[in-house]
Scaffold this motif. Structure first.
Motif, PDB file in Angstrom:
ATOM      1  N   LEU A  14       0.873  -1.164   0.000  1.00  0.00           N
ATOM      2  CA  LEU A  14       0.000   0.000   0.000  1.00  0.00           C
ATOM      3  C   LEU A  14       0.915   1.220   0.000  1.00  0.00           C
ATOM      4  N   ALA A  15       0.611   2.198  -0.846  1.00  0.00           N
ATOM      5  CA  ALA A  15       1.434   3.404  -0.917  1.00  0.00           C
ATOM      6  C   ALA A  15       0.539   4.627  -0.945  1.00  0.00           C
ATOM      7  N   ALA A  16       1.037   5.725  -0.393  1.00  0.00           N
ATOM      8  CA  ALA A  16       0.307   6.987  -0.404  1.00  0.00           C
ATOM      9  C   ALA A  16       1.307   8.121  -0.515  1.00  0.00           C
ATOM     10  N   ALA A  17       0.858   9.233  -1.120  1.00  0.00           N
ATOM     11  CA  ALA A  17       1.744  10.376  -1.305  1.00  0.00           C
ATOM     12  C   ALA A  17       0.936  11.656  -1.437  1.00  0.00           C
ATOM     13  N   LEU A  18       1.539  12.760  -1.024  1.00  0.00           N
ATOM     14  CA  LEU A  18       1.014  14.089  -1.314  1.00  0.00           C
ATOM     15  C   LEU A  18       1.735  14.602  -2.556  1.00  0.00           C
ATOM     16  N   VAL A  19       0.962  15.010  -3.558  1.00  0.00           N
ATOM     17  CA  VAL A  19       1.526  15.340  -4.872  1.00  0.00           C
ATOM     18  C   VAL A  19       1.000  16.702  -5.312  1.00  0.00           C
ATOM     19  N   ASP A  20       1.882  17.556  -5.819  1.00  0.00           N
ATOM     20  CA  ASP A  20       1.447  18.884  -6.248  1.00  0.00           C
ATOM     21  C   ASP A  20       1.008  18.862  -7.712  1.00  0.00           C
ATOM     22  N   ARG A  21       0.678  20.061  -8.227  1.00  0.00           N
ATOM     23  CA  ARG A  21       0.104  20.149  -9.573  1.00  0.00           C
ATOM     24  C   ARG A  21       1.068  19.754 -10.676  1.00  0.00           C
ATOM     25  N   ALA A  22       2.357  19.823 -10.400  1.00  0.00           N
ATOM     26  CA  ALA A  22       3.360  19.460 -11.395  1.00  0.00           C
ATOM     27  C   ALA A  22       3.783  18.005 -11.292  1.00  0.00           C
ATOM     28  N   GLY A  23       3.215  17.265 -10.349  1.00  0.00           N
ATOM     29  CA  GLY A  23       3.574  15.865 -10.172  1.00  0.00           C
ATOM     30  C   GLY A  23       4.707  15.640  -9.201  1.00  0.00           C
TER      31      GLY A  23
END
Length: 325
Positions: A14-23
């Motif tokens: 299981l993986a999770a991340a916070l990602v901005d508009r540019a990836g």
């Protein structure tokens, strides 16, 4: 800066991340997928990723399938405790955010397109060749999900109508020839046994563990005839599937990831030869095949793109000429 929460769910991790508009990934975490209480582990993972960070505006989930987009439910083959599990609603309740869902291989394709190929190809096929074979299509810059969310199951395209029965219910599926376990199964049945090199520091562990795709690739790279034949056979099945998909959809690029792709030339060289033999029309012959640039991060990137494009109603979509719709 605004972020979305991207989640990738599979039978192994299981993986999770916070990602901005540019990836760009601000923070991320991964945990093994437990046998029991999978959602509890996912909830703890998500809580840890978002703690003390910028509040995300939406959630994108890539999950192993099959799934049902209409109901937001999933029934991953390798997560036996989830059958018609209401994943989208449970994550929405957990986070209080707009939540969108797609297949993990579809997210792989979307992530590779967004961060690697959007400028040069509006249409591509992404393939994950691992324990199974999954796929996703990006057509005209948008992910092709299908009415129930299961479009892109290229691993279960029939490449031999007289082939062995497949667990999916069909016969002669490409997965039966080219997935990691089936490459190994065929090689073992035809006389291959792992041959660890005495000067290889991994020889001890290799000798004690079950034969796997990494061992097979190593022996193929060393010239073992059966190992080479296994990859030739698998690559030919992949080529037949790619040719058929390209003829039907006119994708211009194919990106291949997953553990088997790590075999490198022992997979991609026979794949190129088989494509030369099987491709007919000029537009099919022109298809360019590449190895994944993002690797294990591709599905998370695709889930983030999905969240930006479909879930983040209060945020502008990420830059790029081909927004997923």
């Amino acid at each position: 800066m605004t972020h979305v929460l991207a989640i990738d769910i599979g039978g192994t991790k299981l993986a999770a991340a916070l990602v901005d508009r540019a990836g760009t990934v601000l923070r991320s975490a991964t945990v093994p997928t437990p046998r029991e209480d999978v959602f509890g582990a996912l909830a703890r993972l998500v809580t840890g990723v978002v703690a003390d960070g910028p509040a995300p505006v939406a959630v994108g989930i890539g999950c192993a399938g099959p799934l049902n987009l209409a109901s937001g439910t999933v029934s991953p083959v390798n997560i036996t405790t989830w059958r018609d599990f209401p994943l989208r609603e449970r994550v929405r309740e957990l986070t209080g955010l707009p939540t969108v869902l797609a297949g993990d291989a579809q997210c792989f394709a979307l992530g590779e397109h967004w961060l690697g190929m959007a400028e040069e190809s509006p249409s591509m096929l992404g393939i994950v060749v691992s324990t199974g074979i999954g796929g996703g299509l990006v057509i005209g810059g948008a992910p092709l999900l299908g009415p129930t969310g299961n479009a892109g199951h290229v691993g279960h395209m029939t490449v031999n109508p007289d082939g062995d029965p497949c667990p999916c219910g069909s016969r002669g599926c490409v997965e039966s020839y080219a997935s990691g376990p089936n490459l190994v199964r065929w090689a073992l049945a035809n006389g291959w046994t792992p041959n660890p090199s005495p000067d290889d520091s991994t020889a001890g562990p290799e000798a004690s563990r079950s034969p796997d795709g990494a061992m097979l690739a190593k022996d193929a790279a060393s010239g073992h005839p059966v190992a080479l034949a296994a990859f030739e056979r698998g690559a030919r099945a992949l080529a037949a599937m790619i040719v058929s998909t390209a003829a039907a959809t006119e994708v211009t690029h194919v990106v291949i990831g997953g553990g088997v792709a790590n075999a490198g030339p022992v997979l991609f060289d026979p794949l190129e030869r088989a494509m030369d033999e099987l491709a007919g029309f000029a537009f099919v012959r022109a298809v360019e095949i590449r190895r994944s640039k993002l690797g294990v991060q591709a599905a998370l990137a695709g889930a983030a793109k999905l969240a930006w494009s479909r879930g983040a109603t209060t945020a502008a979509p990420p830059p790029g000429p081909h927004d997923a719709r």
